[in-house]
Design a protein around this motif. Structure first.
Motif, PDB file in Angstrom:
ATOM      1  N   UNK A  46       0.840  -1.200   0.000  1.00 29.21           N
ATOM      2  CA  UNK A  46       0.000   0.000   0.000  1.00 29.21           C
ATOM      3  C   UNK A  46       0.873   1.247   0.000  1.00 29.21           C
ATOM      4  N   UNK A  47       1.930   1.237   0.808  1.00 27.64           N
ATOM      5  CA  UNK A  47       2.833   2.381   0.867  1.00 27.64           C
ATOM      6  C   UNK A  47       3.509   2.606  -0.481  1.00 27.64           C
ATOM      7  N   UNK A  48       3.930   1.526  -1.122  1.00 25.73           N
ATOM      8  CA  UNK A  48       4.581   1.635  -2.421  1.00 25.73           C
ATOM      9  C   UNK A  48       3.613   2.161  -3.476  1.00 25.73           C
ATOM     10  N   UNK A  49       2.395   1.661  -3.463  1.00 29.24           N
ATOM     11  CA  UNK A  49       1.394   2.121  -4.429  1.00 29.24           C
ATOM     12  C   UNK A  49       1.064   3.588  -4.200  1.00 29.24           C
ATOM     13  N   UNK A  55       3.969  10.243  -7.048  1.00 28.89           N
ATOM     14  CA  UNK A  55       5.028  10.680  -7.947  1.00 28.89           C
ATOM     15  C   UNK A  55       4.479  10.873  -9.364  1.00 28.89           C
ATOM     16  N   UNK A  56       3.480  10.108  -9.768  1.00 27.90           N
ATOM     17  CA  UNK A  56       2.888  10.295 -11.087  1.00 27.90           C
ATOM     18  C   UNK A  56       2.082  11.578 -11.134  1.00 27.90           C
ATOM     19  N   UNK A  57       1.407  11.931 -10.045  1.00 30.04           N
ATOM     20  CA  UNK A  57       0.616  13.163 -10.021  1.00 30.04           C
ATOM     21  C   UNK A  57       1.509  14.394 -10.041  1.00 30.04           C
ATOM     22  N   UNK A  58       2.668  14.309  -9.389  1.00 30.70           N
ATOM     23  CA  UNK A  58       3.535  15.486  -9.329  1.00 30.70           C
ATOM     24  C   UNK A  58       4.486  15.561 -10.517  1.00 30.70           C
ATOM     25  N   UNK A  59       4.391  14.648 -11.426  1.00 33.63           N
ATOM     26  CA  UNK A  59       5.232  14.678 -12.606  1.00 33.63           C
ATOM     27  C   UNK A  59       6.531  13.894 -12.437  1.00 33.63           C
TER      28      UNK A  59
END
Length: 62
Positions: A46-49, A55-59
């Motif tokens: 869960x932490x990894x996901x 990180x995908x949302x912030x680019x």
């Protein structure tokens, strides 16, 4: 129906936390150690996901 599913999920999480605590004390049976390892692995997943989705949302500028 949704309340029932959420209640079962909460009970499973609480049971997993109890097994982690029990194993940390050192006197847990084998089945509790297995549940503890599964609980810790689930937490890491869960932490990894969560980390990957942030990180995908912030680019990807972590």
């Amino acid at each position: 129906m949704l309340v029932l599913i959420l209640s079962v999920a909460v009970l499973l999480v609480i049971g997993g936390c109890v097994c982690v605590f029990w194993e940390a004390r050192g006197d847990a049976p084998r089945w509790a150690r297995g549940v503890s390892k599964a609980t810790l692995l689930g937490g890491e997943l869960v932490r990894s996901a969560s980390r990957n989705s942030r990180s995908q949302k912030s680019g990807g500028d972590d």
